[in-house]
Design an enzyme around this catalytic site. Structure first.
Site, short mmCIF file in Angstrom:
data_model
loop_
_atom_site.label_atom_id
_atom_site.label_comp_id
_atom_site.label_asym_id
_atom_site.label_seq_id
_atom_site.Cartn_x
_atom_site.Cartn_y
_atom_site.Cartn_z
N SER A 57 0.80 -1.24 0.00
CA SER A 57 0.00 0.00 0.00
C SER A 57 0.83 1.28 0.00
O SER A 57 0.27 2.37 -0.18
CB SER A 57 -0.94 0.01 1.20
OG SER A 57 -1.97 -0.91 0.99
N TYR A 74 -4.74 3.52 7.78
CA TYR A 74 -6.10 2.94 7.79
C TYR A 74 -6.82 3.24 9.09
O TYR A 74 -6.78 4.37 9.57
CB TYR A 74 -6.05 1.42 7.55
CG TYR A 74 -5.14 1.03 6.45
CD1 TYR A 74 -5.44 1.39 5.14
CD2 TYR A 74 -3.96 0.35 6.69
CE1 TYR A 74 -4.60 1.06 4.11
CE2 TYR A 74 -3.12 0.02 5.66
CZ TYR A 74 -3.44 0.37 4.39
OH TYR A 74 -2.60 0.04 3.37
N TYR A 99 -2.66 -2.49 -10.54
CA TYR A 99 -2.69 -2.36 -9.08
C TYR A 99 -1.83 -3.44 -8.39
O TYR A 99 -1.02 -3.13 -7.52
CB TYR A 99 -4.15 -2.42 -8.59
CG TYR A 99 -4.24 -2.44 -7.08
CD1 TYR A 99 -3.97 -1.29 -6.34
CD2 TYR A 99 -4.55 -3.61 -6.40
CE1 TYR A 99 -4.01 -1.32 -4.95
CE2 TYR A 99 -4.59 -3.64 -5.01
CZ TYR A 99 -4.33 -2.49 -4.29
OH TYR A 99 -4.36 -2.52 -2.92
N LYS A 107 0.44 3.38 -2.93
CA LYS A 107 -0.77 4.20 -3.18
C LYS A 107 -0.50 5.70 -3.23
O LYS A 107 -0.95 6.36 -4.17
CB LYS A 107 -1.84 3.86 -2.13
CG LYS A 107 -2.38 2.43 -2.27
CD LYS A 107 -3.25 2.06 -1.07
CE LYS A 107 -3.80 0.65 -1.18
NZ LYS A 107 -4.50 0.25 0.06
N VAL A 134 1.35 -3.84 3.79
CA VAL A 134 1.38 -5.16 4.43
C VAL A 134 2.69 -5.92 4.17
O VAL A 134 2.90 -6.99 4.74
CB VAL A 134 0.16 -6.05 4.06
CG1 VAL A 134 -1.11 -5.50 4.65
CG2 VAL A 134 0.07 -6.27 2.57
N1 GLN Z 1 -1.68 -5.45 -2.15
C1 GLN Z 1 -2.33 -5.35 -0.88
C2 GLN Z 1 -3.82 -5.54 -1.03
O1 GLN Z 1 -4.39 -5.03 -1.93
C3 GLN Z 1 -2.03 -4.02 -0.26
C4 GLN Z 1 -2.69 -3.86 1.09
C5 GLN Z 1 -1.85 -3.16 2.09
O2 GLN Z 1 -0.64 -3.01 1.97
N2 GLN Z 1 -2.48 -2.76 3.17
O3 GLN Z 1 -4.44 -6.21 -0.25
#
Ligand code: GLN
Length: 305
Positions: free
Chosen positions: A61, A241, A189, A64, A259
């Site tokens: 993420s 988050y 993505y 993003k 993650v």
């Molecule tokens: N690629 C992961 C997902 O879409 C990214 C989520 C994350 O890093 N929180 O679930």
């Protein structure tokens, strides 16, 4: 600074045991959970590192905010805000629930998965490959690191198991949020999430945001200050988050987690920080990484609130 970083890493190395590596993307489960590292790149151009600072991990993420920057550069803010909102959710990163209940029928922000998928669809390019290459080139440029590449095994692993993201993307398509092909958007993505970096790369990007888009090494302006403000505001309000409020109280700087175990932070006019600790808490944020940042923030008086 070096002494402080060494002390902090040493102090919290053991706390990695309280977290767990992500396993919903099977390939991530192979990561050694005990790693912990940090890089700090200050706006004078000094780099300080400690622990597992040069281990490669996938951005997940953390891609993003970077892809959001490129989407703003590609489309301008009016078009980007047609597709995503400006509000935090308080929900987990992969929540689908508000897509139907929130009446504007666009994801609440680009830091949650639904919003990030909408933003990936905005990246210019005729094919997924072209779009991914533009993202990679952008990341290479802002990190001054030409060796950055995609971890194909992690990409394939998420492509095979990313059913929830896939369902969100189809849902977004149904209410007109994604133009073009859904599977191609998901390819972009999943690939952006699988880009491998080190804490040093994250510290460089954080430092660039700390200077609102002016490259520290070349002094070139890479994007308008306004786009930096937009991205940092999202990081501050939604970057961790449903842990963003607590992070604001305990650390108090714009940050984005992934993650893969990374956290990228930025402190206006002072520094960029990259942390890596793949054992996560229940909200998907690095367990030991949070401890490290809390202590660093206290010691260096980084809290902006
Ligand atoms: N690629 C992961 C997902 O879409 C990214 C989520 C994350 O890093 N929180 O679930």
């Amino acid at each position: 600074m070096q002494k402080l970083l060494d002390e902090i890493i040493d102090k919290y190395k053991g706390t990695t045991a309280y977290g767990a590596v992500a396993n919903y993307i099977p390939e991530l489960e192979k990561t050694d959970p005990n790693q912990l590292g940090i890089s700090v790149f200050d706006t004078e151009g000094n780099l300080f590192q400690s622990g597992d600072a040069n281990v490669r991990f996938t951005m997940q993420s953390i891609s993003k905010p970077v892809v959001l920057l490129l989407a703003l550069i590609d489309n301008g803010e009016e078009r980007v805000f047609e597709k995503v909102g400006k509000e935090p959710t308080g929900d987990p990163f992969n929540s689908i629930v508000r897509l139907e209940t929130f009446n504007e029928h666009k994801p609440l922000n680009p830091m949650i998965n639904a919003g990030a998928i909408s933003v990936s669809a905005l990246i210019k390019g005729n094919t997924p490959e072209e779009k991914v290459n533009r993202i990679l080139d952008f990341i290479k440029k802002i990190t001054h690191n030409d060796s950055i590449r995609i971890n194909e095994a992690v990409y394939r692993s998420e492509d095979l198991t990313g059913h929830r993201n896939r369902s969100m993307a189809y849902f977004l398509k149904d209410f007109g949020n994604i133009e073009g092909d859904v599977d191609e958007t998901l390819e972009v993505y999943f690939k952006q999430c699988s880009i491998e970096v080190t804490t040093k790369d994250l510290a460089y990007i954080g430092a660039l945001l700390a200077r609102d888009g002016k490259d520290i090494i070349t002094n070139e302006r890479l994007f308008p200050a306004r786009y930096s403000h937009i991205v940092k505001s999202y990081m501050a309000t939604c970057g961790m988050y449903d842990g963003s409020g607590e992070f604001a109280i305990n650390v108090g700087i714009p940050a984005k987690s992934g993650v893969g175990g990374g956290i990228m932070c930025t402190v206006l006019n002072r520094m960029g920080i990259g942390v890596f600790g793949p054992a996560l808490n229940r909200k998907g944020n690095s367990y030991a990484g949070l401890k490290v940042l809390e202590t660093l923030s206290k010691n260096l008086h980084l809290n902006i609130y």
